[in-house]
Each structure stands twice: as C-alpha cells, then as structure tokens.
Design a protein around this motif. Sequence first.
Motif, PDB file in Angstrom:
ATOM      1  N   LEU A  72      37.198  45.167  43.402  1.00 37.46           N
ATOM      2  CA  LEU A  72      37.193  43.724  43.615  1.00 37.46           C
ATOM      3  C   LEU A  72      37.141  43.404  45.099  1.00 37.46           C
ATOM      4  CD1 LEU A  72      39.822  42.539  40.967  1.00 37.46           C
ATOM      5  CD2 LEU A  72      37.367  42.144  40.926  1.00 37.46           C
ATOM      6  N   ALA A  96      30.672  45.633  39.630  1.00 39.03           N
ATOM      7  CA  ALA A  96      30.987  44.873  38.407  1.00 39.03           C
ATOM      8  C   ALA A  96      30.707  45.726  37.183  1.00 39.03           C
ATOM      9  CB  ALA A  96      30.167  43.585  38.362  1.00 39.03           C
ATOM     10  N   ARG A  97      29.609  46.444  37.229  1.00 38.89           N
ATOM     11  CA  ARG A  97      29.254  47.298  36.094  1.00 38.89           C
ATOM     12  C   ARG A  97      30.279  48.430  35.927  1.00 38.89           C
ATOM     13  NH1 ARG A  97      23.571  50.428  34.751  1.00 38.89           N
ATOM     14  NH2 ARG A  97      24.357  51.337  32.828  1.00 38.89           N
ATOM     15  N   ARG A  99      33.415  48.303  36.749  1.00 39.20           N
ATOM     16  CA  ARG A  99      34.631  47.725  36.147  1.00 39.20           C
ATOM     17  C   ARG A  99      34.419  47.471  34.656  1.00 39.20           C
ATOM     18  NH1 ARG A  99      34.605  44.697  40.806  1.00 39.20           N
ATOM     19  NH2 ARG A  99      33.777  42.853  39.779  1.00 39.20           N
ATOM     20  N   ARG A 100      33.231  46.950  34.344  1.00 34.84           N
ATOM     21  CA  ARG A 100      32.932  46.623  32.950  1.00 34.84           C
ATOM     22  C   ARG A 100      33.049  47.870  32.063  1.00 34.84           C
ATOM     23  NH1 ARG A 100      28.520  44.038  34.070  1.00 34.84           N
ATOM     24  NH2 ARG A 100      26.955  45.582  33.525  1.00 34.84           N
ATOM     25  N   LEU A 105      41.713  45.433  33.484  1.00 33.21           N
ATOM     26  CA  LEU A 105      42.570  44.769  34.471  1.00 33.21           C
ATOM     27  C   LEU A 105      43.619  43.907  33.784  1.00 33.21           C
ATOM     28  CD1 LEU A 105      39.917  43.655  37.111  1.00 33.21           C
ATOM     29  CD2 LEU A 105      41.878  45.109  37.583  1.00 33.21           C
ATOM     30  N   LEU A 111      46.195  35.234  32.843  1.00 31.50           N
ATOM     31  CA  LEU A 111      44.823  34.726  32.978  1.00 31.50           C
ATOM     32  C   LEU A 111      44.079  34.703  31.646  1.00 31.50           C
ATOM     33  CD1 LEU A 111      43.500  36.102  36.398  1.00 31.50           C
ATOM     34  CD2 LEU A 111      43.783  33.739  35.686  1.00 31.50           C
ATOM     35  N   PHE A 113      42.265  32.340  28.574  1.00 30.74           N
ATOM     36  CA  PHE A 113      41.614  31.052  28.339  1.00 30.74           C
ATOM     37  C   PHE A 113      42.397  30.366  27.212  1.00 30.74           C
ATOM     38  CE2 PHE A 113      38.284  33.087  30.669  1.00 30.74           C
ATOM     39  CZ  PHE A 113      37.560  32.064  31.261  1.00 30.74           C
ATOM     40  N   PHE A 128      29.592  38.960  27.490  1.00 30.09           N
ATOM     41  CA  PHE A 128      28.530  39.393  28.409  1.00 30.09           C
ATOM     42  C   PHE A 128      28.140  40.851  28.168  1.00 30.09           C
ATOM     43  CE2 PHE A 128      32.626  39.327  30.611  1.00 30.09           C
ATOM     44  CZ  PHE A 128      32.781  40.647  31.000  1.00 30.09           C
TER      45      PHE A 128
ATOM     46  N   GLY B 342      39.076  30.962  36.086  1.00 32.28           N
ATOM     47  CA  GLY B 342      38.590  31.586  34.860  1.00 32.28           C
ATOM     48  C   GLY B 342      37.285  32.327  35.099  1.00 32.28           C
ATOM     49  N   LEU B 343      36.417  31.718  35.904  1.00 35.01           N
ATOM     50  CA  LEU B 343      35.135  32.370  36.207  1.00 35.01           C
ATOM     51  C   LEU B 343      35.381  33.635  37.039  1.00 35.01           C
ATOM     52  CD1 LEU B 343      33.024  29.184  37.036  1.00 35.01           C
ATOM     53  CD2 LEU B 343      33.051  30.482  34.902  1.00 35.01           C
ATOM     54  N   LEU B 345      38.017  35.491  36.838  1.00 35.09           N
ATOM     55  CA  LEU B 345      38.512  36.506  35.904  1.00 35.09           C
ATOM     56  C   LEU B 345      37.341  37.217  35.220  1.00 35.09           C
ATOM     57  CD1 LEU B 345      40.692  37.869  34.082  1.00 35.09           C
ATOM     58  CD2 LEU B 345      40.273  36.009  32.474  1.00 35.09           C
ATOM     59  N   LEU B 346      36.358  36.396  34.799  1.00 33.68           N
ATOM     60  CA  LEU B 346      35.193  36.994  34.129  1.00 33.68           C
ATOM     61  C   LEU B 346      34.506  38.003  35.047  1.00 33.68           C
ATOM     62  CD1 LEU B 346      33.749  33.789  32.420  1.00 33.68           C
ATOM     63  CD2 LEU B 346      34.745  35.775  31.271  1.00 33.68           C
ATOM     64  N   ARG B 347      34.352  37.585  36.300  1.00 32.94           N
ATOM     65  CA  ARG B 347      33.713  38.520  37.250  1.00 32.94           C
ATOM     66  C   ARG B 347      34.595  39.750  37.454  1.00 32.94           C
ATOM     67  NH1 ARG B 347      32.105  35.247  42.460  1.00 32.94           N
ATOM     68  NH2 ARG B 347      31.417  37.315  43.150  1.00 32.94           N
ATOM     69  N   ALA B 348      35.906  39.545  37.487  1.00 33.87           N
ATOM     70  CA  ALA B 348      36.813  40.678  37.710  1.00 33.87           C
ATOM     71  C   ALA B 348      36.711  41.699  36.590  1.00 33.87           C
ATOM     72  CB  ALA B 348      38.257  40.176  37.834  1.00 33.87           C
ATOM     73  N   ILE B 349      36.532  41.227  35.365  1.00 39.36           N
ATOM     74  CA  ILE B 349      36.475  42.185  34.253  1.00 39.36           C
ATOM     75  C   ILE B 349      35.050  42.666  34.005  1.00 39.36           C
ATOM     76  CG2 ILE B 349      38.570  41.257  33.210  1.00 39.36           C
ATOM     77  CD1 ILE B 349      36.828  39.946  31.072  1.00 39.36           C
ATOM     78  N   GLY B 350      34.155  42.322  34.921  1.00 41.43           N
ATOM     79  CA  GLY B 350      32.855  42.973  34.887  1.00 41.43           C
ATOM     80  C   GLY B 350      31.658  42.094  34.574  1.00 41.43           C
ATOM     81  N   ALA B 351      31.885  40.784  34.444  1.00 44.29           N
ATOM     82  CA  ALA B 351      30.734  39.911  34.185  1.00 44.29           C
ATOM     83  C   ALA B 351      29.828  39.873  35.407  1.00 44.29           C
ATOM     84  CB  ALA B 351      31.219  38.502  33.858  1.00 44.29           C
ATOM     85  N   THR B 352      28.549  39.839  35.159  1.00 44.84           N
ATOM     86  CA  THR B 352      27.604  39.747  36.276  1.00 44.84           C
ATOM     87  C   THR B 352      27.553  38.307  36.775  1.00 44.84           C
ATOM     88  OG1 THR B 352      25.824  39.270  34.734  1.00 44.84           O
ATOM     89  CG2 THR B 352      26.163  41.589  35.327  1.00 44.84           C
ATOM     90  N   ARG B 353      27.007  38.159  37.963  1.00 43.51           N
ATOM     91  CA  ARG B 353      26.818  36.804  38.484  1.00 43.51           C
ATOM     92  C   ARG B 353      25.900  36.009  37.566  1.00 43.51           C
ATOM     93  NH1 ARG B 353      28.011  35.961  44.220  1.00 43.51           N
ATOM     94  NH2 ARG B 353      28.561  37.911  45.213  1.00 43.51           N
ATOM     95  N   PHE B 355      25.730  36.136  34.406  1.00 40.42           N
ATOM     96  CA  PHE B 355      26.492  35.614  33.267  1.00 40.42           C
ATOM     97  C   PHE B 355      27.270  34.362  33.681  1.00 40.42           C
ATOM     98  CE2 PHE B 355      30.345  35.368  30.663  1.00 40.42           C
ATOM     99  CZ  PHE B 355      29.757  35.213  29.417  1.00 40.42           C
ATOM    100  N   LEU B 433      35.424  35.733  45.061  1.00 38.95           N
ATOM    101  CA  LEU B 433      36.064  36.206  43.831  1.00 38.95           C
ATOM    102  C   LEU B 433      37.582  36.320  43.978  1.00 38.95           C
ATOM    103  CD1 LEU B 433      34.675  39.226  41.788  1.00 38.95           C
ATOM    104  CD2 LEU B 433      37.047  38.527  41.769  1.00 38.95           C
ATOM    105  N   LEU B 437      40.589  34.257  42.274  1.00 39.30           N
ATOM    106  CA  LEU B 437      41.444  34.996  41.345  1.00 39.30           C
ATOM    107  C   LEU B 437      42.920  34.795  41.686  1.00 39.30           C
ATOM    108  CD1 LEU B 437      40.793  36.826  38.957  1.00 39.30           C
ATOM    109  CD2 LEU B 437      40.934  38.785  40.497  1.00 39.30           C
TER     110      LEU B 437
END
Lengths: 244, 439
Positions: A72, A96-97, A99-100, A105, A111, A113, A128, B342-343, B345-353, B355, B433, B437
């Motif tokens: 990060l 990002a990939r 981490r995915r 985390l 955190l 929704f 995604f 929230g956005l 968080l999505l990036r942190a868990i691996g979402a691409t820009r 997405f 990010l 976060l």
Amino acid sequence: MRPTRVADMDADQVERDLAGLDLAVTDLDVRAPDGRQLVGLHSLTLAAGSSLAIRGPSGAGKSSLLYALSGLVQPRAGRVVWGKTDIAQLDEAARARFRRENVGLIFQDFLLFEELDVIDNASLAAAFAPRAERAARRRQAVHWLDRLGLGRAGLRKTDSFSGGERQRIAVARALSGEPAIILADEPTASLDRASADRLIDDLVGLAKGAGRTLIAVTHDAGLAERMDRTLTMAEGKVVGDAHG
Amino acid sequence: MDRLADIWFGLPAGVQDVATTVLLLLPALATGAIVLRGYAPGRLVRAMLRRFSTANMVFVALIAISVAIGVGLTAQERGLRQGSARAAGAFDLIIAAPGSEITMMLAAVYLQPSDVPLLTGAQYVEVASDPDVALAAPIAFGDSYQGAPVIGTTAEFVTHLAGDVVEGRMFATSAEAVAGAFAPVATGVSFTPAHGHGPAAEADAHAGSVYTVTGRMAPTGSPWDRAILVPIEGVWEVHGLANGHALDEGDRIGAPFDAAYFPGTPAILVRADALWGNYALQSRYSRPDMMAFFPGAVLAQLHGLMRDVREAMSMLAVVTQVLVTVSILAGLMILTRIFARGLALLRAIGATRRFIFAVVWSYSASLISGGALIGLMLGWLFAFGFSRIVTARTDVFVTASVTWTEVHLVAGFFSLTLLLALIPAWAATRRPLLTDLRN
C-alpha cells in the motif's frame, strides 16, 4: 506465486497449505511525503506460515511497516520480497494484483460497507474478480463466515452487529480470497476484552491452521503472546525481536 | 453523403425519431459498455445509493428539476404556438377597416376587447355579394355577461365555427343566444348583458334587454368557447341601433343585410369555397378603405417576431441544463469524496483503478439516469399543468405534451452528463490511497 487460483477451489479445500511466500525485507526506507523517515529497517525475514506481532508506541512506524509489506506504501528504497516477488519494484497495478491474489487485510475499525449484507461484505473482492471466480469467492466467504460463527447472519446488514462480530466479518473478507498472507492493523483495538479474545482465537487459529503467514500490528499483549515472534519498534526502527 | 441523406429523409418520421434518440444515447451506452466491461459493481453502487440516501435524493431531484424545466419550457412553447394557431384555424379571412391587423386579429379571433373602426353597410354588402364569397359574417362585440364576452354574429358563422349545436338549438330570434362550450350560462337561462368588459362593465346599461340561451356549441379550442353568441341583430337592437334589416322584414335575422339599415361592423369573417378564392378576396379587398388579411398569416408573422423570445426560452433551457451539469459535476466530486474511504478499502484489497472508475461512474450514472427519467415525467406534468393554466386564462386551448423533441433533449443531456461523469470517476482513482484509508 500461488499454486491454485480461488476459482479452482471449493469450500472443502480451504485449509490446504499455502506456504511458499517467505518474506525477506532488506534496507527498507519508508518516508512521509514531507521526507520524514517512518520506517528504517535493515533486515527482516519471516518464514511462510509463521506469525509476527509488531508492537511499539504510537508513531513508532508499525502501521507504515505493515503497509509497506502489503504494497500500500511505496518505499523510498529497499526490498520487500514475498517468495520471489519484490513488491517494492512493482508498479501500482501490479501491487494491487499482488494484494488481490496473496494478501488479506484487516483494519482496526473493520471498514465494512454498512449498506451491504454480511455475505456481500465478506465477498467484497468478488465484485472485481474475474467473472469465473466470483461464485467461488462468494462460496469461500460463506464458508469462512460459517467457520467464524456467522453462518446464519448472511443476509443481514452489518450495522446490527457488535464490534466483535463486525471484525469477524472483516476477517472472513480477508480470508475469502484464500490469501497466503494476512496483514492486520490493530485488529482488536476496537473490541472489548471478550470479543478481542475470541477474535484472537479465530484469527490465529485459522491462520495457523491453514499455514498462512500472519502479521499483526497490535498493542494487545494477548494477541502478541499467541504469535511466533514479536517485533518491537520505536521511531521507525526495530528495537526488539523476540521469538516464541 | 447525398445517398445517406436520401436514405435518412426517406425514412418515416417515427423511425427518424427513434434513430435520433438511439444516436443521442449511443455515447452514454458505449461509455457504459466500455467502463463496466468485466465488472459487476451493482451491489456496491446500490450500497452507495443507500448510503446518504437523502443527499442522493436531493441530487436526483436537482437533476430532475433542471430536466423538467427544459422539457416543460420547450413543450409549453410549442403547445402555445400550436394552440394559438388551432384557435385561428376557422378564421379563413378577415376583412376590416384599415388599421392594425394584429389588433383586429386579437379582437376578432381571440376576443380581446379593443376599440376599432367600423366597416359600413355598403362595404359589408359589397363583400357579402362578391361571387367568390361563400360566407360573410359580420361580428359585433363590446358586451359581456359574467365575464364572458357577448358576441353578435350569424347562425351560419356559428355553424362554420363549431358545427351544429351539441345541446338545444341554434338561436332563431334576436333575443336568443347560443352558449360557447364553456360559457358560464346554461341552456334555458335568460340574462341581461352588461356594456363593456371586466370591472368597468356597466351592468345596468342594457336593462330591459334579455337574451335566452337556447343551445350550446361544441368546443372549438378557442376563446369563443367562453363566449355567448347572439344574433348580431340583437347586439344592434340592445344598443338602440337599426338591426340590419328594413322594418318590413319583421324579426328576421341573418344575411342578407340591408346596407341602409346596417349600423356597421368592426370585422367581416369571410370564407370562400375554394382556397384560391380566399387569396383572390384578400387581394381584392386590400385597398385604402378596407384591409383583408389571413389571421393564420398574421399569427405566423407574430410567431416569427416571437422567435427571439422562443430562442431566449430555448437558450434559458440550455443554460439551465449547462448550469445543472456543472453542478452535477461539482456535486459528484463532493459525493465521491464522501465515499473515499470505502473506495480506498477496495483499492487496498486489490481492486484496480479501473474498477474504482467503474464504481464511481456507475454511481453517477444511476443518479443521472434517475434524475433524467423523473425530470422527463415532471416536465410532462409541468407542461400539462401550465397548459391548463394558460387555457383557463386565455381560453386558447393549449395542449403541451412531451414529444420526441423533448425525448431528444433529455437523451442529449443524459449522454453529455454521463460523459462528464467520467471526470469525477477519474478523479476518484487519483486520490491518495493511504490518506483516504486512514481518514
């Protein structure tokens, strides 16, 4: 990096050995935008499947180190090698990939929704993921929710849950991608003692049971005691390293 | 190119309208297909819409109101134009004393009170006896009853204007009347007309003169629907004038009229059997002592003069849309900041820009789509309501409806704003990010 993709698994295969991503950090230099050094770490190695607690006073650089290990944060210098991949050398998309595909985390304040139900929160990454993997991700999320005692809560909104339950949903979210690495930032800090203890049991038990690497920034002695190793930091440096 | 144009103009109007709509929507649809390819952000977008639902609803309402104003204004302007033209449809040719054609048209067609010079009996007889004239109806106005104008004319003109009466019968004596479709009198009622109109009307000026309503006309969509029509002889008699006929003709009403006993008329409503006849008559009676004009042509001139106003209205609609579009953009930027954590968080868990881009764009598209659709419906309601008010106030039957023009306006707005929504979507992907976060 990972021998099997999530789409190829089913819920019965979740506790297989995901070892193979040893950590090797060398000459890590993480700085704030104003140039102030947040982390200066000469060397750190961690075997895949082991657990590490990072402790220290506020501002010691614990979270910065954790974020650098997750990709990060882009360090100014140094190497953060997971298995054979130096994530410090990757661009943002590749990190990002990484981490995915490899990292789960967990954050101090969950955190989640609030407007999504429990399953949707736990399977957030399905949104995604490639189309072929989405169903498997949701199945994994349901599996982990079940393992964490939230199997009956799937379609409820998260705002009706206690802090401990919310954090367990966040743990299910972290595990739903079957990551080899779990990184947690103060996972028990927002919980009462009883909830924290249960979460520690769940987190450590599930991580160790599946051979995942677990690294947690924590002030919680109870959590640190359950880890294989404890790193103590002050002013961005490692000032203590205790095993066992 | 010419061949394409030929094909296009060869298509039925309905097909052209549908094709235009699709073409206008195409940028939005194509953008959506590209942005969302491979992703399923539906659940997240619904969560974002439920989060801060009040703010989202206000946002949708703003979009809807701006679209409604644009739709309503254009529909209303067109409805007014068509309504005024429809009201003048039965008036082929008007012959009057020289003066303002517009004033005369407003007086004769839209029954707006005005002082105009009169044609003499000799002039009327000359027109009425013209071999090209099929109908020459004198009119007389100046009296009223309960706010409704009392108009003197002939039974032939009443039939020409509205067809046979739909209730009761046509007036047969100078003391009888036929009510317009919405006139405030019932069949069988007797009344005494006031002299003049509005607050200045003298209620007792014609005391002792009474009309009895014998029938009711069908609606015409013109101010004549609110009028009470009486034989012109009755109007003259009420004012103490000769009634257009020699004494030995008794109580006869209607044409022919005797020039010697003809008190004068502000206008003759003329119709020829053939279209060319109207043009011949217009040419023949456009001379120093008379003017002949087509109300439709004067109305067209008036609409031409009003083009500036129309364009100003259109411009206002466009400016409103632009202002709202800019506001939408600014609003989306703000809303996106609200969801920044929230956005992140999505990036942190691996979402691409990409997405994140898809989520924010879809969220914006949902708000804009909702606003545009509600706006279209509100615009129709606005046009419908305003038409009723205009109809009630002017007695010109205005029907403003949402047509393809408005659908095209909304489709264009929809596409433009969805393209502009790419900007906040892009901005959301550029946010820091870690800062988001930790916030």
